[in-house]
Design an enzyme around this catalytic site. Structure first.
Site, mmCIF file in Angstrom:
data_model
loop_
_atom_site.group_PDB
_atom_site.id
_atom_site.type_symbol
_atom_site.label_atom_id
_atom_site.label_comp_id
_atom_site.label_asym_id
_atom_site.label_seq_id
_atom_site.Cartn_x
_atom_site.Cartn_y
_atom_site.Cartn_z
ATOM 1 N N LYS A 37 2.940 0.141 6.298
ATOM 2 C CA LYS A 37 3.857 0.117 5.139
ATOM 3 C C LYS A 37 4.499 1.492 4.937
ATOM 4 C CE LYS A 37 -0.061 1.044 2.076
ATOM 5 N NZ LYS A 37 -1.074 0.428 1.215
ATOM 6 N N TYR A 262 18.031 29.797 -6.641
ATOM 7 C CA TYR A 262 18.378 29.350 -7.993
ATOM 8 C C TYR A 262 17.482 29.991 -9.045
ATOM 9 C CZ TYR A 262 21.342 25.583 -6.163
ATOM 10 O OH TYR A 262 22.337 24.866 -5.555
HETATM 11 C C1 LIG Z 1 -2.384 0.699 1.676
HETATM 12 C C2 LIG Z 1 -3.467 -0.293 1.759
HETATM 13 C C3 LIG Z 1 -4.475 -0.173 2.730
HETATM 14 C C4 LIG Z 1 -4.629 1.038 3.622
HETATM 15 O O1 LIG Z 1 -5.355 2.055 2.931
HETATM 16 P P1 LIG Z 1 -5.708 3.436 3.641
HETATM 17 O O2 LIG Z 1 -6.496 4.167 2.616
HETATM 18 O O3 LIG Z 1 -4.410 4.092 3.927
HETATM 19 O O4 LIG Z 1 -6.467 3.110 4.869
HETATM 20 C C5 LIG Z 1 -5.370 -1.215 2.857
HETATM 21 N N1 LIG Z 1 -5.313 -2.300 2.029
HETATM 22 C C6 LIG Z 1 -4.391 -2.415 1.061
HETATM 23 C C7 LIG Z 1 -4.402 -3.612 0.188
HETATM 24 C C8 LIG Z 1 -3.445 -1.408 0.886
HETATM 25 O O5 LIG Z 1 -2.535 -1.526 -0.093
#
Ligand SMILES: *Cc1c(COP(=O)(O)O)cnc(C)c1O
Length: 366
Positions: A37, A262
């Site tokens: 993601k 700035y």
């Molecule tokens: C983002 C997410 C993960 C991955 O978590 P990490 O800590 O990055 O391994 C797993 N399960 C769900 C539901 C998530 O939203």
């Protein structure tokens, strides 16, 4: 050659190394879901998926659009959409994405769609809330859910899952074990009444590290793939996947009493050489890193960020560094540096990585 001088290099070998590090922690039959993601945690979700696809069982994305991008790039691996929305359900089906159904509103909407089509045994995933209080059904919803699922031939529960709230925090062990036990109890009820046994999964990266016994059928590894295990002992074994680089655009000689940037935030107390680097807060460099809170590396030497971080640039102090315009600037190329930036920006490595904006070109190094 790079058209843009500011580049995020993604290290394919490091990704595969990290994947294998987690695979070795798994029981023989435990499947691995790679979380890609948010553009693969700020890298490039499609490229990451192409690199690891033959070695993982599943991918997960947060939103439908991210899954569609993977399908359009030719990825055929099953893809779980963690946080689908009702307006996207048609697109989800059109791209053979697998929705997480987390409440009755989206569950009913999906079953209606599945019945109308009709779909046959379409894979769905059911999420239970065991304490994160973010997404998911409650254990008290189980009887209603089972009745609805049994009525439909059009969907098949591919997996049942939950998400841990504090898997990285040893002080929360009791709470986490409670979540796992609660989940196991829900699964037992489902297995008894459903007539078949969907896959079950609850562990994220830190879950795999700290609660390996709760692997169940699959684990969901996100940040670990990208080199961070939320635990220095484990991170040591992982390789850095994100290398953020730029160049020196210009060098200014600043006399004592003159200022840089700035609000004239940096005041030279000595004759200073200031180098301007084409990366700013619009690229994901937090303004909190200004005024010597953050640094970059130039010719292997640390150069502190002086003055305020601009939208498109930072200025760094190179008084004591031999360098010239056009030289390479390493924004970070090691997990420790990302962790330091996260600490100084009052955040976590997840945010430092995902904040790297889409303006920065991504290049995969194989
Ligand atoms: C983002 C997410 C993960 C991955 O978590 P990490 O800590 O990055 O391994 C797993 N399960 C769900 C539901 C998530 O939203």
């Amino acid at each position: 050659m790079n058209k843009h001088v500011t580049v995020l290099e993604i290290d394919a070998k490091a990704l595969l190394h990290n994947l294998n590090f987690f695979k070795k922690k798994l029981a023989e039959n435990t499947k691995l879901l790679a979380v890609v993601k948010a553009f693969g945690y700020g890298s490039d979700g499609v490229e990451v998926a192409k690199i690891v696809k033959d070695q993982v069982d599943y991918f997960a994305v947060a939103y439908a659009q991210e899954g569609i991008a993977l399908r359009e790039a030719g990825i055929e691996t099953p893809i779980l959409v963690l946080h689908p929305q009702i307006p996207n359900l048609e697109a989800i089906v059109a791209h053979r994405l697998e929705p997480n159904l987390y409440n009755f509103k989206i569950f009913d909407a999906f079953l209606k769609l599945a019945d109308e089509r009709p779909l046959m045994n379409y894979p769905i995933h059911i999420k239970f809330n065991t304490g994160l209080n973010r997404l998911g059904f409650w254990h008290t919803d189980v009887p209603t859910l089972i009745a609805a699922i049994k009525q439909s031939n059009n969907v098949k529960v591919q997996s049942v899952f939950s998400h841990l709230a504090a898997s990285e925090d040893p002080r929360e062990q009791e709470f986490t074990v409670g979540q796992i036990n609660n989940f196991a109890y829900i699964v037992k009820q489902l297995y008894t009444h459903l007539g078949y046994e969907p896959m079950i999964h609850i562990l994220n990266t830190s879950g795999v590290v700290n609660y390996a016994k709760a692997q169940f059928d699959m684990v969901r590894v996100g940040i670990g793939l990208y080199g961070f295990a939320n635990d220095p002992q484990e991170t040591k074994h992982l390789k850095n996947t994100h290398n953020l680089k730029s160049i020196i655009s210009q060098i200014h000689q600043v006399e004592p009493g003159e200022t840089v940037g700035y609000n004239r935030a940096f005041v030279a107390s000595r004759a200073t050489r200031s180098a301007t680097v084409p990366i700013g807060h619009a690229d994901g460099i937090s303004r909190r890193l200004g005024n010597k809170n953050g640094f970059v590396f130039i010719n292997n030497k640390p150069a502190p960020i002086i003055g305020n971080v601009c939208m498109d640039m930072i200025m760094v102090d190179v008084t004591d560094i031999e360098c010239k315009e056009g030289d390479e600037v390493v924004i970070f190329n090691h997990q420790q540096h990302v962790e330091y930036m996260a600490h100084k920006s009052e955040t976590i490595p997840y945010e430092v990585l995902t904040a790297i904006s889409q303006r920065v070109e991504r290049v995969v190094k194989f």
